[in-house]
Design a protein around this motif. Sequence first.
Motif, short mmCIF file in Angstrom:
data_model
loop_
_atom_site.label_atom_id
_atom_site.label_comp_id
_atom_site.label_asym_id
_atom_site.label_seq_id
_atom_site.Cartn_x
_atom_site.Cartn_y
_atom_site.Cartn_z
N VAL A 1 0.84 -1.21 0.00
CA VAL A 1 0.00 0.00 0.00
C VAL A 1 0.87 1.25 0.00
N GLN A 2 1.85 1.28 0.89
CA GLN A 2 2.73 2.45 0.98
C GLN A 2 3.48 2.68 -0.32
N HIS A 3 3.93 1.58 -0.94
CA HIS A 3 4.65 1.71 -2.22
C HIS A 3 3.75 2.34 -3.28
N TRP A 4 2.53 1.82 -3.42
CA TRP A 4 1.67 2.30 -4.49
C TRP A 4 1.13 3.71 -4.22
N ILE A 5 0.87 4.03 -2.98
CA ILE A 5 0.46 5.40 -2.67
C ILE A 5 1.59 6.36 -3.02
N GLY A 6 2.82 5.96 -2.70
CA GLY A 6 3.97 6.80 -3.05
C GLY A 6 4.10 6.99 -4.55
N GLN A 7 3.94 5.92 -5.31
CA GLN A 7 4.05 6.01 -6.77
C GLN A 7 2.95 6.90 -7.35
#
Length: 295
Positions: free
Chosen positions: A239-245
């Motif tokens: 989740v954190q990765h995709w929100i960042g992207q």
Amino acid sequence: MSEQAFQRAILAELKRIASALEQDHRPPEVDWRSVEAGVWRQRENDGWIEPISAASPVALTDLVGIDRQRERIVTNTRQFLDRLPANNVLLWGARGTGKSSLIRALLRAYAVEGLRVLQVDRDDLLHLPAILSHLSAQPFRFILYSDDLSFERNDANYKRLKSALDGALSSAPDNVLIYATSNRRHLLPESSTDNLQASWVDGELHPGDAIEETISLSDRFGLWISFYPFNQDTYLAAVQHWIGQLAVRHGLEYQWTEALQKEAVSFAQARGVRSGRSAWQFACQWVGAAALQSY
């Protein structure tokens, strides 16, 4: 000319016209120098390749939580691209854990090195000999990709496909491998009663015919790669990765807070699954809503 002979002549002429029209509308041969992916289309005894756009926003490094699986399939694919021995691959396991995304990410990473992907639906795998003849003379390296490959016990296509795979793979050109995804390890449903047919012979356990039949098709794949549901930490990392992207892509500033984590956990609980797919879906929902409010 009798009326019956006249009707036969008319019918023959209509068939000729229909055949000519079909040939006229048959797509031209694919130029794989400019096409990276296609799908096999079959109509009666005629088959052809239709180019498709396989552009994927997902890179190999975006696939969080499946490092071991990614490493195994990348290694096999690089062996294949380097013209070294490599295996057909079955990617099986929980839904939404990155099996299909991994195939698309491979194409994104290695298309420049000559990798191409041809998607073949389950029923069209029966036409493997014709498909392989289309690809054998090409200078590129092809993955034949079949998504969500599975069967029911009474599905007659199962044995037909097994026979087609046996014949096709024994004479497959060295520029083609098959990569298939499935939610089932052995592509068929497994029953607890299958184990009742096992027997002991001279101190050794021999599986029954039902078990042998169940694994006979998946055994055609030399490499099995398993995918499992995410634990909570892995899910939140995705989740954190995709929100960042997505936040970078849409110019959104955000903070990874405890409240945001709880919201992500609630999203997964409502769907009954923690996976890379649900992480992506939550990130789309949250970033989209946050960006809309910032206008």
